[in-house]
Scaffold this active site. Sequence first.
Site, short mmCIF file in Angstrom:
data_model
loop_
_atom_site.label_atom_id
_atom_site.label_comp_id
_atom_site.label_asym_id
_atom_site.label_seq_id
_atom_site.Cartn_x
_atom_site.Cartn_y
_atom_site.Cartn_z
N HIS A 259 0.82 -1.22 0.00
CA HIS A 259 0.00 0.00 0.00
C HIS A 259 0.86 1.27 0.00
O HIS A 259 0.77 2.12 -0.88
CB HIS A 259 -0.88 0.03 1.26
CG HIS A 259 -1.72 -1.19 1.45
ND1 HIS A 259 -2.82 -1.46 0.69
CD2 HIS A 259 -1.62 -2.22 2.34
CE1 HIS A 259 -3.39 -2.59 1.10
NE2 HIS A 259 -2.67 -3.07 2.10
C1 BDR Z 1 -2.93 0.97 5.25
O1 BDR Z 1 -3.25 0.51 6.55
C2 BDR Z 1 -2.10 0.27 7.27
O2 BDR Z 1 -2.24 -0.86 8.09
C3 BDR Z 1 -0.98 0.14 6.27
O3 BDR Z 1 0.27 0.55 6.81
C4 BDR Z 1 -1.41 1.04 5.15
O4 BDR Z 1 -0.97 2.36 5.35
C5 BDR Z 1 -3.56 0.04 4.24
O5 BDR Z 1 -4.95 0.04 4.39
#
Ligand code: BDR
Length: 334
Positions: A259
């Site tokens: 992500h």
């Molecule tokens: C986001 O949620 C967090 O747990 C991850 O680091 C990322 O930024 C993904 O949904």
Amino acid sequence: MASLLRRAREAADGGGVPPTSLIFDCDPGVDDAIALFQAFGAPQALDLLAITTVAGNVGASLTARNARLIRQIAGRLDVPVVPGCERPMVRPPVEAGHFHGESGLGHLPIFEPEAPAYPGHAVDFIVETLMSRPEKTVSLAVTGPMTNLAMAMVREPRIVPRIKAVSAMGGARREGGNITASAEYNIYADPHAAQIVAASGCPLVMLGLDVTHQVRATAERRARIAALPTETARAATNLLTFADEVERRLGTGDDPPQHDLCAIAYLIDPSLFLTVPCRLSVETGSELTLGHTAVEFRLAAGEAGNARWATKADAQGVFDLLTETLARGPVRPA
Ligand code: BDR
Ligand code: CA
């Protein structure tokens, strides 16, 4: 393949254009750590003014410690780590230790980093940096809850027109949610902050689950990184292996999405993503759909929208960029 690699190398080198002055606001977090390696490892493309940290995946003291730890592995003690908000603006904290492990960094061996945190608060740092530097020369990447940036906007609204760009990992449209049925974690963790940023009028690019679910660390991509002889690649392999185990445990059957890497890759090479102007608002009232991102592409004639929404990613291009960057990291002592 050769031309893709050449493009990744040129992007990491900054492609001949001056580096983007950047404050990277994050909550490391396994995928934040990968994004940090990308940001630390591309000084020709990114002039990192600071890493600011926030409570999110794990508590605020751990996210600040983790950022310092990753900074040390990357050999970038020149970049300050500035701790920030310890809780969301309105709602109670919601952590994501089930995805990131108790430490926030999966199975990465934890050590107390040598260099301390910067003796100041992230919100002050963001305000002071934007107010003291020339207008529209500083960008922000946000890969955690948007608390620090929203608090800075509330504290000093004059920063908003001074921001060059905000590249944020958050939200979902086509993909639905990953923490509730309709919300993505970063937005759900502080929806009020996200709505302040969305409504502020700052130039905002949102890299949500619609694209981050396309950018997956497949076995082949992980193997390319694992074959590299650098400290950063070794740590990245450890983190990606943990993330893969988590996906298997959760039974998704998918390779782990990267992500937060998307928010940094976008700043280094925007051509890796397709983005569309939209009208974006965040649900802050409903218990059922708290943190949902309402994304409207059907704009009225002459309406510019308040954000750009990423719809498509060149996943291989993003991983070529990361691999190229990790290959240049500090080499392990023999
Ligand atoms: C986001 O949620 C967090 O747990 C991850 O680091 C990322 O930024 C993904 O949904
Ligand atoms: Ca994150």
